[in-house]
Enzyme design. Structure first.
Site, mmCIF file in Angstrom:
data_model
loop_
_atom_site.group_PDB
_atom_site.id
_atom_site.type_symbol
_atom_site.label_atom_id
_atom_site.label_comp_id
_atom_site.label_asym_id
_atom_site.label_seq_id
_atom_site.Cartn_x
_atom_site.Cartn_y
_atom_site.Cartn_z
ATOM 1 N N LYS A 11 0.796 -1.337 0.068
ATOM 2 C CA LYS A 11 0.055 -0.025 -0.007
ATOM 3 C C LYS A 11 1.099 1.402 -0.017
ATOM 4 O O LYS A 11 2.002 1.209 0.260
ATOM 5 C CB LYS A 11 -0.964 -0.154 1.240
ATOM 6 C CG LYS A 11 -2.109 -1.156 1.103
ATOM 7 C CD LYS A 11 -2.844 -1.153 2.568
ATOM 8 C CE LYS A 11 -3.825 -2.205 2.580
ATOM 9 N NZ LYS A 11 -4.908 -2.047 3.573
ATOM 10 N N PHE A 59 -15.707 4.088 7.411
ATOM 11 C CA PHE A 59 -14.107 4.563 7.187
ATOM 12 C C PHE A 59 -13.962 4.313 5.672
ATOM 13 O O PHE A 59 -12.770 4.510 5.169
ATOM 14 C CB PHE A 59 -13.137 3.814 7.816
ATOM 15 C CG PHE A 59 -13.298 2.267 8.028
ATOM 16 C CD1 PHE A 59 -12.795 1.455 6.989
ATOM 17 C CD2 PHE A 59 -13.767 1.433 9.008
ATOM 18 C CE1 PHE A 59 -12.835 0.071 6.975
ATOM 19 C CE2 PHE A 59 -14.134 0.133 9.050
ATOM 20 C CZ PHE A 59 -13.559 -0.592 7.866
ATOM 21 N N ARG A 94 -1.486 -15.009 4.654
ATOM 22 C CA ARG A 94 -2.168 -13.929 5.759
ATOM 23 C C ARG A 94 -1.492 -14.227 7.449
ATOM 24 O O ARG A 94 -1.369 -12.918 7.923
ATOM 25 C CB ARG A 94 -3.781 -14.610 6.243
ATOM 26 C CG ARG A 94 -4.466 -14.459 4.942
ATOM 27 C CD ARG A 94 -5.242 -13.060 4.661
ATOM 28 N NE ARG A 94 -5.839 -12.692 5.955
ATOM 29 C CZ ARG A 94 -6.507 -11.298 5.704
ATOM 30 N NH1 ARG A 94 -6.283 -10.529 4.418
ATOM 31 N NH2 ARG A 94 -7.280 -10.657 6.569
ATOM 32 N N THR A 100 -5.743 -7.498 10.716
ATOM 33 C CA THR A 100 -5.995 -6.567 10.095
ATOM 34 C C THR A 100 -5.673 -5.011 10.842
ATOM 35 O O THR A 100 -5.056 -4.244 10.190
ATOM 36 C CB THR A 100 -7.437 -6.358 9.851
ATOM 37 O OG1 THR A 100 -7.942 -7.456 9.015
ATOM 38 C CG2 THR A 100 -8.154 -5.047 9.012
ATOM 39 N N ARG A 111 2.483 -6.448 9.301
ATOM 40 C CA ARG A 111 1.761 -5.273 9.801
ATOM 41 C C ARG A 111 1.920 -5.057 11.336
ATOM 42 O O ARG A 111 2.135 -3.962 11.673
ATOM 43 C CB ARG A 111 0.141 -5.806 9.860
ATOM 44 C CG ARG A 111 -0.372 -5.638 8.346
ATOM 45 C CD ARG A 111 -1.931 -6.425 8.288
ATOM 46 N NE ARG A 111 -2.326 -6.047 6.994
ATOM 47 C CZ ARG A 111 -3.528 -6.483 6.358
ATOM 48 N NH1 ARG A 111 -4.296 -7.466 7.332
ATOM 49 N NH2 ARG A 111 -4.313 -6.241 5.351
ATOM 50 N N ASN A 125 -1.901 -0.419 7.525
ATOM 51 C CA ASN A 125 -1.439 -1.484 7.725
ATOM 52 C C ASN A 125 -0.393 -2.124 6.656
ATOM 53 O O ASN A 125 -0.215 -3.091 6.367
ATOM 54 C CB ASN A 125 -2.484 -2.546 7.914
ATOM 55 C CG ASN A 125 -3.569 -2.707 7.127
ATOM 56 O OD1 ASN A 125 -3.521 -2.284 5.892
ATOM 57 N ND2 ASN A 125 -4.656 -3.396 7.348
ATOM 58 N N HIS A 128 -1.937 -5.253 1.566
ATOM 59 C CA HIS A 128 -3.124 -5.762 1.537
ATOM 60 C C HIS A 128 -2.746 -7.450 0.993
ATOM 61 O O HIS A 128 -1.990 -7.661 0.326
ATOM 62 C CB HIS A 128 -3.920 -5.262 0.344
ATOM 63 C CG HIS A 128 -5.067 -6.128 -0.331
ATOM 64 N ND1 HIS A 128 -6.189 -6.336 0.430
ATOM 65 C CD2 HIS A 128 -5.124 -6.972 -1.314
ATOM 66 C CE1 HIS A 128 -7.074 -6.895 -0.214
ATOM 67 N NE2 HIS A 128 -6.530 -7.859 -0.934
HETATM 68 P P1 IDP Z 1 -7.815 -7.224 5.442
HETATM 69 O O1 IDP Z 1 -7.209 -5.997 4.741
HETATM 70 O O2 IDP Z 1 -7.066 -7.723 6.510
HETATM 71 O O3 IDP Z 1 -8.192 -8.254 4.487
HETATM 72 P P2 IDP Z 1 -10.419 -6.004 5.461
HETATM 73 O O4 IDP Z 1 -11.671 -6.208 6.481
HETATM 74 O O5 IDP Z 1 -10.813 -6.471 4.031
HETATM 75 O O6 IDP Z 1 -8.953 -6.464 6.091
HETATM 76 O O7 IDP Z 1 -10.479 -4.281 5.421
HETATM 77 C C1 IDP Z 1 -9.733 -3.813 4.246
HETATM 78 C C2 IDP Z 1 -8.682 -2.716 4.960
HETATM 79 O O8 IDP Z 1 -9.639 -1.617 5.466
HETATM 80 C C3 IDP Z 1 -7.754 -3.225 6.099
HETATM 81 O O9 IDP Z 1 -6.845 -3.523 5.561
HETATM 82 C C4 IDP Z 1 -7.747 -1.684 6.631
HETATM 83 O O10 IDP Z 1 -6.772 -0.867 5.924
HETATM 84 C C5 IDP Z 1 -9.102 -1.216 6.641
HETATM 85 N N1 IDP Z 1 -9.939 -1.444 7.782
HETATM 86 C C6 IDP Z 1 -10.504 -2.529 8.012
HETATM 87 N N2 IDP Z 1 -11.175 -2.432 9.122
HETATM 88 C C7 IDP Z 1 -10.993 -1.147 9.790
HETATM 89 C C8 IDP Z 1 -11.295 -0.668 10.932
HETATM 90 O O11 IDP Z 1 -12.089 -1.053 11.761
HETATM 91 N N3 IDP Z 1 -11.020 0.786 10.994
HETATM 92 C C9 IDP Z 1 -10.039 1.464 10.275
HETATM 93 N N4 IDP Z 1 -9.748 0.814 9.026
HETATM 94 C C10 IDP Z 1 -10.114 -0.534 8.857
HETATM 95 MG MG MG Z 2 -9.817 -8.243 3.113
#
Ligand code: IDP
Ligand code: MG
Length: 170
Positions: A11, A59, A94, A100, A111, A125, A128
Site C-alpha cells: 500500500k 471509514f 495471511r 487487519t 503489519r 497496515n 493488502h
Molecule cells: P484485510 O485487509 O485484513 O483483509 P479488510 O476487513 O478486508 O481487512 O479491510 C480492508 C482494509 O480496510 C484493512 O486492511 C484496513 O486498511 C481497513 N480497515 C478495516 N477495518 C478497519 C477499521 O475498523 N478501522 C479502520 N480501518 C479499517
Molecule cells: Mg480483506
C-alpha cells in the site's frame, strides 16, 4: 497440495516508508512464486471496486483515499501489486502479513512490525492480502489482465477489438 493464488499490494504507506524490499523478503519465507507484478497508480474507480465489500463502513471514504495514496501527496500515489502462487498460499500469507488491526497483529508479522493506526483512526497496515479463494480471484481479475500473469490461472476468452484479437477474463 492445495495450489492457490492471491493478490498482495504494497500500500502507499509501505511505498512511502521504502518497505517494499523488507516486505518482499518477509513474504519470501512462504516459498511462494510471483506470477505477476506491476506498479499501479490507483484510480478512484479501482479503489472503490477493490473495497466494494466495505462500502457501508464509516471509514470507506478514507480507505479509498488511502489506497490511492491521496493522504501522502502526489509523490506517493502508487501501490505495488503482486500475484503469488503456492501451496495453501492464502492462509500462509495471511499469517506472515498479520491481523487487519496493526495493534493486534503479531509483532513479527508485517503489519505488526510496520503498521500503525493514525490519530484519525485509519489502519495504515502497509499491505493488502486476499483473504479467501473467491476474493483472490475477484481481486486478481480486477488488478491484472490475463497477459500480465505468466500462468493460466483462470478461464479467458478472446474477443475482437478493432480487428485485433484481445484476450480477456471469461
Ligand atoms: P484485510 O485487509 O485484513 O483483509 P479488510 O476487513 O478486508 O481487512 O479491510 C480492508 C482494509 O480496510 C484493512 O486492511 C484496513 O486498511 C481497513 N480497515 C478495516 N477495518 C478497519 C477499521 O475498523 N478501522 C479502520 N480501518 C479499517
Ligand atoms: Mg480483506
Amino acid at each position: 497440495m492445495k495450489i492457490e493464488e492471491l493478490l498482495i499490494l504494497v500500500k502507499p504507506d509501505g511505498v512511502k516508508k521504502f518497505l517494499t524490499g523488507n516486505i518482499l523478503t518477509k513474504l519470501s519465507e512462504s516459498n511462494m512464486i510471483i506470477i505477476g507484478s506491476k506498479v499501479v497508480k490507483v484510480s478512484e474507480k479501482l479503489a472503490q471496486a477493490h473495497y466494494y465489500h466495505l462500502r457501508d463502513k464509516p471509514f470507506f471514504n478514507e480507505l479509498v483515499d488511502y489506497i490511492q495514496g491521496k493522504v501522502y501527496g502526489d509523490s506517493w500515489n502508487m501501490v505495488l501489486a503482486f500475484v503469488y502462487q503456492g501451496d495453501d498460499a492464502i492462509s500462509k500469507m495471511r499469517r506472515i502479513v498479520g491481523a487487519t488491526n496493526p495493534e493486534e497483529a503479531e509483532s513479527v508479522s508485517i503489519r505488526g512490525s510496520y503498521g500503525r493506526i493514525t490519530t484519525k483512526g485509519l489502519y495504515e497496515n502497509v499491505v493488502h492480502c486476499s483473504s479467501n479463494v473467491s476474493e483472490a480471484m475477484r481481486e486478481i481479475k480486477l488488478w491484472f489482465k490475463p497477459e500480465e500473469i505468466i500462468k493460466n490461472i483462470y478461464a479467458t476468452k478472446t474477443i475482437i477489438v478493432d480487428k485485433e484479437k484481445k484476450i480477456i477474463w471469461a
